[in-house]
Design an enzyme around this catalytic site. Structure first.
Site: not given
Length: 272
Positions: A12, A131
């Site tokens: 990330d 997600d």
């Protein structure tokens, strides 16, 4: 013979630096993206995923530089996602050196982006990130919850979230997975918001249901804290790849150790 299962470190990236949050919150700095990617490449990673969580235009520009620097010394497939909103963003990432581009929110808001990108760059370049979070079934969701499950607490469904896992949409995750395959996606990156960052294991039920619903590869994401969790998601959910961050970034396990653990338990992996 079945294809080898893939082990994929996830980086990330925020404003040019690697961070890792718990349930998408509380970010920690884990180093330089290109250096970390090169480290994982040398130690046996099968692919690398960069997710850009920068909010600013300057952060986005830094991400292009990260991809370019990484591509110069990392020779395994690299996927880039985060902030991808149109075909030009796909082109920019691929030109910088990415092999695949991951798209989430923009695909939900404009599903034709998937087919447009697949037509231009090929399905193999198009990864749709989903997600998902399990939520109790409420009357107002019965018209969108196509796949309903139950346990001792009652009925529930897997709901799609966008904008970095912050915003729910009225979309069933399993239905959406089928749809993105129809539109031309070459792969699904499936993250359990419930499990993300917990290091308590992948969401086996969610992963199994999506894997059973589609024929394209599914990368399981969210919750890996030990190599045994990868064994579970490969054997019990039949995921094609397992993505992890925390266990690698802070030196809890090496990729070599993970692959050795998997091989000893009958999971076929590419040897380091």
């Amino acid at each position: 013979m079945a294809l080898a299962k893939r082990i994929i470190p996830c980086l990330d990236v925020k404003d040019g630096r690697v961070v890792k949050g718990v349930r998408f919150r509380g970010l920690r700095d884990a180093g330089d993206p290109a250096e970390l990617a090169h480290h994982y490449y040398r130690h046996g990673a099968d692919e690398i995923v960069f997710l850009d969580i920068s909010a600013s235009p300057e952060g986005r520009r830094l991400m292009v530089d990260v991809v370019r620097r990484t591509a110069e010394k990392v020779f395994i497939p690299m996927t880039v996602g985060g902030g991808i909103s149109d075909v030009e963003d796909f082109r920019r990432a691929l030109t910088a050196g990415a092999d695949k581009v991951s798209v989430n929110t923009a695909a939900v808001e404009n599903p034709e982006l998937i087919s447009e990108a697949a037509d231009i760059f090929g399905s193999q370049c198009v990864v749709v990130a989903i997600d998902a979070k399990r939520e109790p079934l409420k009357p107002e969701h019965e018209h969108v919850a196509d796949h309903i499950f139950s346990n001792d607490d009652g009925e529930y469904w897997f709901r799609v979230y966008v904008r970095g896992g912050r915003e729910p949409v009225d979309l069933d995750a399993i239905t959406w997975a089928k749809r993105v395959e129809e539109l031309g996606a070459g792969e699904i990156l499936l993250t359990s918001i419930d499990a993300d960052g917990t290091q308590e294991g992948y969401d086996i039920e969610l992963t199994r249901e999506v894997c059973n619903a589609v024929s394209i590869p599914v990368i399981a994401s969210g919750g890996c804290g030990h190599p045994k969790h990868m064994v579970e998601v490969f054997k019990e959910a039949d995921a094609d790849a397992a993505l992890a961050a925390s266990i690698f970034h802070y030196g809890k396990f090496t990729i070599e150790e993970v692959k050795e653990h998997l091989a000893e338990r009958g999971v076929r992996v590419r040897q380091c």
